[in-house]
Design a protein around this motif. Structure first.
Motif, PDB file in Angstrom:
ATOM      1  N   CYS A 149       0.837  -1.212   0.000  1.00 55.52           N
ATOM      2  CA  CYS A 149       0.000   0.000   0.000  1.00 55.52           C
ATOM      3  C   CYS A 149       0.860   1.244   0.000  1.00 55.52           C
ATOM      4  N   ARG A 150       0.313   2.314  -0.567  1.00 48.41           N
ATOM      5  CA  ARG A 150       0.886   3.639  -0.370  1.00 48.41           C
ATOM      6  C   ARG A 150       0.583   4.074   1.062  1.00 48.41           C
ATOM      7  N   VAL A 151       1.556   4.671   1.722  1.00 50.31           N
ATOM      8  CA  VAL A 151       1.315   5.236   3.048  1.00 50.31           C
ATOM      9  C   VAL A 151       1.652   6.728   2.989  1.00 50.31           C
ATOM     10  N   ARG A 152       1.302   7.430   4.064  1.00 54.28           N
ATOM     11  CA  ARG A 152       1.619   8.865   4.141  1.00 54.28           C
ATOM     12  C   ARG A 152       2.317   9.151   5.459  1.00 54.28           C
ATOM     13  N   PRO A 153       3.030  10.252   5.518  1.00 50.74           N
ATOM     14  CA  PRO A 153       3.547  10.651   6.824  1.00 50.74           C
ATOM     15  C   PRO A 153       2.368  10.872   7.777  1.00 50.74           C
ATOM     16  N   ALA A 154       2.523  10.439   9.016  1.00 53.80           N
ATOM     17  CA  ALA A 154       1.445  10.639   9.983  1.00 53.80           C
ATOM     18  C   ALA A 154       1.174  12.136  10.103  1.00 53.80           C
ATOM     19  N   PRO A 155      -0.103  12.543  10.044  1.00 52.79           N
ATOM     20  CA  PRO A 155      -0.392  13.990  10.032  1.00 52.79           C
ATOM     21  C   PRO A 155      -0.155  14.618  11.405  1.00 52.79           C
ATOM     22  N   PRO A 156       0.615  15.693  11.466  1.00 55.81           N
ATOM     23  CA  PRO A 156       0.823  16.345  12.761  1.00 55.81           C
ATOM     24  C   PRO A 156      -0.421  17.068  13.264  1.00 55.81           C
ATOM     25  N   THR A 157      -1.292  17.466  12.348  1.00 59.43           N
ATOM     26  CA  THR A 157      -2.468  18.242  12.746  1.00 59.43           C
ATOM     27  C   THR A 157      -3.741  17.571  12.244  1.00 59.43           C
ATOM     28  N   ARG A 158      -4.734  17.511  13.128  1.00 64.46           N
ATOM     29  CA  ARG A 158      -6.054  17.001  12.755  1.00 64.46           C
ATOM     30  C   ARG A 158      -7.098  17.949  13.330  1.00 64.46           C
ATOM     31  N   VAL A 159      -8.000  18.386  12.488  1.00 64.67           N
ATOM     32  CA  VAL A 159      -9.091  19.250  12.959  1.00 64.67           C
ATOM     33  C   VAL A 159     -10.408  18.691  12.436  1.00 64.67           C
ATOM     34  N   TYR A 160     -11.374  18.500  13.328  1.00 70.26           N
ATOM     35  CA  TYR A 160     -12.714  18.055  12.931  1.00 70.26           C
ATOM     36  C   TYR A 160     -13.706  19.074  13.450  1.00 70.26           C
ATOM     37  N   GLU A 161     -14.707  19.364  12.649  1.00 68.14           N
ATOM     38  CA  GLU A 161     -15.723  20.276  13.158  1.00 68.14           C
ATOM     39  C   GLU A 161     -17.084  19.962  12.576  1.00 68.14           C
ATOM     40  N   GLY A 162     -18.115  20.427  13.260  1.00 62.64           N
ATOM     41  CA  GLY A 162     -19.479  20.185  12.818  1.00 62.64           C
ATOM     42  C   GLY A 162     -20.058  21.417  12.142  1.00 62.64           C
ATOM     43  N   TRP A 163     -20.956  21.175  11.199  1.00 60.16           N
ATOM     44  CA  TRP A 163     -21.693  22.240  10.532  1.00 60.16           C
ATOM     45  C   TRP A 163     -23.138  21.792  10.387  1.00 60.16           C
ATOM     46  N   ILE A 164     -24.026  22.730  10.205  1.00 59.32           N
ATOM     47  CA  ILE A 164     -25.424  22.401   9.920  1.00 59.32           C
ATOM     48  C   ILE A 164     -25.803  23.015   8.571  1.00 59.32           C
ATOM     49  N   ALA A 165     -26.162  22.137   7.626  1.00 57.60           N
ATOM     50  CA  ALA A 165     -26.655  22.633   6.338  1.00 57.60           C
ATOM     51  C   ALA A 165     -28.156  22.875   6.441  1.00 57.60           C
ATOM     52  N   GLU A 166     -28.667  23.757   5.597  1.00 56.42           N
ATOM     53  CA  GLU A 166     -30.092  24.100   5.671  1.00 56.42           C
ATOM     54  C   GLU A 166     -30.974  22.870   5.520  1.00 56.42           C
ATOM     55  N   ASP A 167     -30.665  22.061   4.522  1.00 55.59           N
ATOM     56  CA  ASP A 167     -31.393  20.806   4.340  1.00 55.59           C
ATOM     57  C   ASP A 167     -30.481  19.849   3.565  1.00 55.59           C
ATOM     58  N   PHE A 168     -30.986  18.636   3.282  1.00 54.59           N
ATOM     59  CA  PHE A 168     -30.123  17.620   2.679  1.00 54.59           C
ATOM     60  C   PHE A 168     -29.668  18.055   1.285  1.00 54.59           C
ATOM     61  N   GLU A 169     -30.582  18.692   0.572  1.00 52.03           N
ATOM     62  CA  GLU A 169     -30.222  19.106  -0.783  1.00 52.03           C
ATOM     63  C   GLU A 169     -29.141  20.194  -0.756  1.00 52.03           C
ATOM     64  N   ALA A 170     -29.305  21.159   0.125  1.00 51.29           N
ATOM     65  CA  ALA A 170     -28.298  22.223   0.229  1.00 51.29           C
ATOM     66  C   ALA A 170     -26.953  21.635   0.653  1.00 51.29           C
ATOM     67  N   GLY A 171     -27.005  20.669   1.572  1.00 49.81           N
ATOM     68  CA  GLY A 171     -25.776  20.021   2.022  1.00 49.81           C
ATOM     69  C   GLY A 171     -25.097  19.274   0.880  1.00 49.81           C
ATOM     70  N   ARG A 172     -25.903  18.577   0.090  1.00 50.08           N
ATOM     71  CA  ARG A 172     -25.321  17.833  -1.038  1.00 50.08           C
ATOM     72  C   ARG A 172     -24.656  18.774  -2.029  1.00 50.08           C
ATOM     73  N   GLU A 173     -25.262  19.930  -2.237  1.00 49.10           N
ATOM     74  CA  GLU A 173     -24.654  20.881  -3.174  1.00 49.10           C
ATOM     75  C   GLU A 173     -23.312  21.390  -2.639  1.00 49.10           C
ATOM     76  N   ILE A 174     -23.213  21.553  -1.327  1.00 50.52           N
ATOM     77  CA  ILE A 174     -21.924  21.967  -0.745  1.00 50.52           C
ATOM     78  C   ILE A 174     -20.885  20.852  -0.946  1.00 50.52           C
ATOM     79  N   VAL A 175     -21.295  19.629  -0.690  1.00 48.43           N
ATOM     80  CA  VAL A 175     -20.364  18.506  -0.847  1.00 48.43           C
ATOM     81  C   VAL A 175     -19.911  18.398  -2.302  1.00 48.43           C
ATOM     82  N   ARG A 176     -20.863  18.548  -3.216  1.00 47.11           N
ATOM     83  CA  ARG A 176     -20.527  18.478  -4.638  1.00 47.11           C
ATOM     84  C   ARG A 176     -19.556  19.593  -5.022  1.00 47.11           C
ATOM     85  N   ASP A 177     -19.856  20.777  -4.549  1.00 47.18           N
ATOM     86  CA  ASP A 177     -18.994  21.925  -4.850  1.00 47.18           C
ATOM     87  C   ASP A 177     -17.563  21.661  -4.381  1.00 47.18           C
ATOM     88  N   LEU A 178     -17.414  21.179  -3.144  1.00 50.17           N
ATOM     89  CA  LEU A 178     -16.068  20.926  -2.612  1.00 50.17           C
ATOM     90  C   LEU A 178     -15.376  19.807  -3.380  1.00 50.17           C
TER      91      LEU A 178
END
Lengths: 550, 550
Positions: free
Chosen positions: B282-311
């Motif tokens: 397998c390909r491996v990567r250097p262990a990441p020194p930084t990890r950030v997780y955060e929560g967001w609230i999308a207006e609805d499922f469709e709006a959320g999907r459009e954000i995911v698609r955009d990204l």
């Protein structure tokens, strides 16, 4: 396009003009070789002014007599072309041996006829008829194979036809999913023009771009000059339709599936041996508003490789990333038609910085302006840290302008009497230098002292890279094919000796088939044969390619 | 590890303790369900306080009598375990039907013995002996299949053995190429610990991470929670060794090859039906020194999907990117053990911003600090432009802490008398909503009104995304398997009805095998069968999985 289904069995008079029948590309276009370049080539390779020759005229070409095509096969095709010109134009790809055979007018093989179908159903009808009649089929896209992928071998069948796909040229964009369904017969420029009108690009630009086709890219796992950024062609393909003698195989058009072994990855790289790829769905990207290309000089090939590795392992490689070794750097500066001035400017520049020689790097970034700027900044930092010196954008733009010019240059070198061929391989970073030395030494040994063996890294991955070799030596008239064979086998033996791959992106064809046993092992061959026997029970599809004889 | 080869045929007393024999994971660990969560579940699903039951004791489990294992097979194995406990512990994966059968103590199938080999040569010896004796073999890694991939079907053979791979646990890092050769028996945490000590990570964290193995990840094309960033497991694999009854198949360890159809992609996803994967690079990567997780609230499922698609289409998706639909957002806030407080805080927060409900998104970035900061900035801009509201890092960290907790929670829900199952699929962006509605409606129809059908997008691509459904309903004692079957077929029919894939990352196993014809077509099945017949001529490898019966 192609929505109206024409009558079958019609006999067209002639194909629209394609490539030079004896060489590369546009018949009206030739590469310029400056007088100093010609002199340098002659001096280095010990080529005399009377060496070399122009191609014979097409009337002088000798080819096997055409064998009769069964009526059922004729009736199944939309066009049937069996004139000598058409047979010659579909008798070969564009490898060095192909060009030698064409230019000297001595074709050992040629298709007995060229057929065209208007759509996938037409292809299915032709394959059915050929399977029933025992006629071999060589699928034909742009005719640019450089590995003997188009040799019209009948392998015991009563005839062999070339199945030309230029009528399958539909384009359908899904702008929400950023995918495009493309007909296999679209050439690179046709696909880009159609997508470009919709604001999209495939980002697939191999050196053969101007002549090769979508179907060929898929069938050979093509990689392009910007594949470090956009991905190789096999990474762009999300779904395929294969029309085989046993019927149609379609993979679902979904972004990914875990439903078993990947049949998409079985059709990719199948080189016409399983059937004809009649439909290709690819990921596309918005056409990049900004493109920047620039040249750099690394201290030496090893230092350059370390820079490329660093960028690839940071996942910050430029979209185009090429690194020539010392020999290629020197020769490309000498050969490039209008570059005498540029070479002197480069020498002066490097002299100021007190270094000589070094290795040319081409870096290119494509995308949104801000993103290009950021990524370029990262690359420039890593390049400088690795000891490279910037040559600026003119060197990059010079590469960009000539990036499809190599095969035109080859024609001119052959006119001078030079044997010129390319081959490519790949390995992990930890074994790349071993591979480089092994192939270079093998080629030097086979070609003798007055030869040029040069190399560049053309595709970078986090775990390794490809090596692309170009070799030049004086062609011995009448012995060119033996010379070529000796060099080719020396290189192939060297590659398999260090467990490199026999091909990174030129595919297998006939030339590499004997090395497939080393590549995938006996059981791997058995697995591939099992699939072929199921999809092509009569063995009519592109015989003698990909798989070695039993 | 495993460098010394032990004697064959030795009979070990017992395996080291694995998972709970009747449920998920560490026998000492249980999920916490708050009283309010229990009350909410009972209310929503109409589950009474007397519904539900604890598992029987292992002594109460009934299973088929063990059939005799031929001496030659015993002699070929390094360990042979044929005690009832070991047979029970290898009789099932961890799908809902598996758990019902285990908990009620009614096993229709169980292996006649559990074998272990110390290395690939040992595996080869076992497969040879089993092929000669007509004994079926079920390769066994972590035992976490959720698609019936481990069912001990003998399909006409005289016996069936489970071939346990826990002794194949070597680790070998190529730090220059950033690749690692890994034994298939390494669990997720074992592989990460070994690589972590060398500063590297695979970045593969499926919900089954703590129990599943490297070989299983490859055999099922696993995808993990950070696969948007690191790539799915099949994208990490650069080379494989398959030990099949017909011999060994090894793919070259190179970054890429154009040498024909990809045999690596044939072995990936083969689910033990072609042989045993005995080595994975397998390909491996250097262990990441930084990890950030955060929560967001999308207006609805469709709006959320459009954000995911955009990204995803900007190729700027976070490494972790999950979007729950309204139902999953609501339920996960209610169910999560200690989250009552958090839900109230969230409600208050959203109230301030004058919106109700919405869809929870989890975004995570891993890597160098500067790069995480830049990429996070881009995502945050796109999230805000898409109308999403930040919940901050505590919501992200809460997800991170509980990210392997789902299967523990399932055990507790089953104790309460709840039928709980998950299934997943994928489609292009242009058909994702169609797929979402079709599956949701089918499940609602099959389960009835007092049920929960919820969904999240777990893996995003430029051209589409996966959908992961969770369904909960009151289990009718004694009829659980019929209830499950009705829901499962309704969902599968809905998926194939809109040309989605039957599985994005859970694989095919026995449960999805009937839908493979819709997935790959009749000719696709034929191609897969052709490979299987060549590599496993006696048909002993994991019978009844992946391919539907003829």
């Amino acid at each position: 396009m192609g929505s109206k289904r024409p009558r079958r069995g019609r006999r067209a008079r002639k194909l629209t003009a394609g490539m030079k029948w004896w060489g590369w590309g546009d018949p009206e276009r030739r590469a310029e070789l400056s007088e100093s370049a010609v002199a340098a080539v002659r001096e280095e390779l010990d080529v005399g002014p009377d060496d070399g020759s122009e191609p014979v005229s097409i009337e002088q070409v000798s080819l096997p007599d055409g064998r009769p095509i069964p009526d059922a096969v004729r009736a199944a095709a939309d066009d049937v072309l069996d004139g000598t010109d058409d047979r010659i134009r579909h008798a070969a790809g564009r490898s060095y041996p192909d060009l030698v055979r064409l230019r000297t007018g001595q074709l050992e093989y040629a298709p007995d006829a060229v057929l065209r179908s208007a759509d996938a159903a037409g292809v299915e009808a032709v394959l059915d008829a050929c399977a029933a009649a025992g006629v071999a089929v060589v699928p034909f896209g742009g005719g640019t194979s450089v590995v003997g992928g188009l040799e019209a071998l009948s392998n015991g069948h009563s005839a062999v036809v070339s199945l030309e796909l230029s009528r399958l040229r539909s384009v359908e964009l899904d702008s929400q999913s950023l995918t495009a369904r493309l007909g296999p017969g679209l050439s690179g420029p046709e696909a880009e023009a159609a997508l470009g009108a919709l604001g999209a690009t495939l980002g697939h630009f191999p050196q053969s771009f101007e002549e090769a086709t979508i179907g060929g890219f898929a069938a050979t796992r093509s990689a392009g000059q910007a594949s470090s950024g956009y991905g190789r062609f096999d990474e762009l393909v999300t779904a395929l339709e294969l029309t085989s003698p046993a019927g149609q195989l379609r993979t679902l058009q979904v972004p990914h599936t875990a439903a078993g072994p990947s049949l998409r990855e079985v059709v990719l790289g199948s080189e016409g041996t399983l059937g004809v790829i009649t439909d290709v769905t690819c990921r596309v990207r918005p056409a990049p508003p900004t493109r920047v290309y620039e040249g750099w000089i690394a201290e030496d090939f090893e230092a350059g490789r370390e820079i490329v590795r660093d960028l690839a392992q940071r996942h910050e490689a430029p979209d185009v990333l090429r690194l020539s070794d010392e020999e290629e750097t020197r020769v490309s500066l000498e050969l490039a038609g209008t570059e005498g001035l540029q070479k002197r400017a480069l020498d002066a520049y490097l002299g100021l910085r007190r270094r000589r020689g070094g290795c040319l790097m081409i870096c290119g970034w494509e995308g949104e302006r801000e993103d290009v700027s950021r990524r370029r900044g990262i690359s420039q930092t890593r390049l400088r840290l690795g000891g490279a010196v910037a040559l600026g954008r003119s060197a990059g733009n010079s590469w960009f302008r000539s990036r499809y010019g190599g095969p035109y240059l080859r024609d001119e070198l052959m006119n001078l009497g030079v044997l010129v061929e390319t081959l490519e391989t790949a390995h992990t970073w930890s074994r790349l230098d071993e591979l480089y030395r092994a192939v270079r030494n093998a080629l030097r040994g086979a070609l003798g002292e007055r030869s040029i063996v040069m190399c560049h890294v053309s595709h970078a991955y986090a775990d390794g890279a490809s090596l692309y070799f170009t070799l030049l030596t004086r062609a011995r008239p009448g012995e060119e094919l033996d010379q070529w064979r000796a060099a080719k086998s020396a290189a192939c033996e060297a590659i398999v000796g260090v467990e490199g791959t026999i091909t990174h992106h030129h595919a297998v064809g006939r030339d590499h088939a004997p090395y497939m046993r080393a590549e995938v092992g006996e059981l791997g061959l058995e697995a591939l044969r099992a699939v072929k026997e199921r999809l092509d029970p009569a063995g009519i599809m592109n015989p003698g390619k990909l798989l070695p004889a039993d």
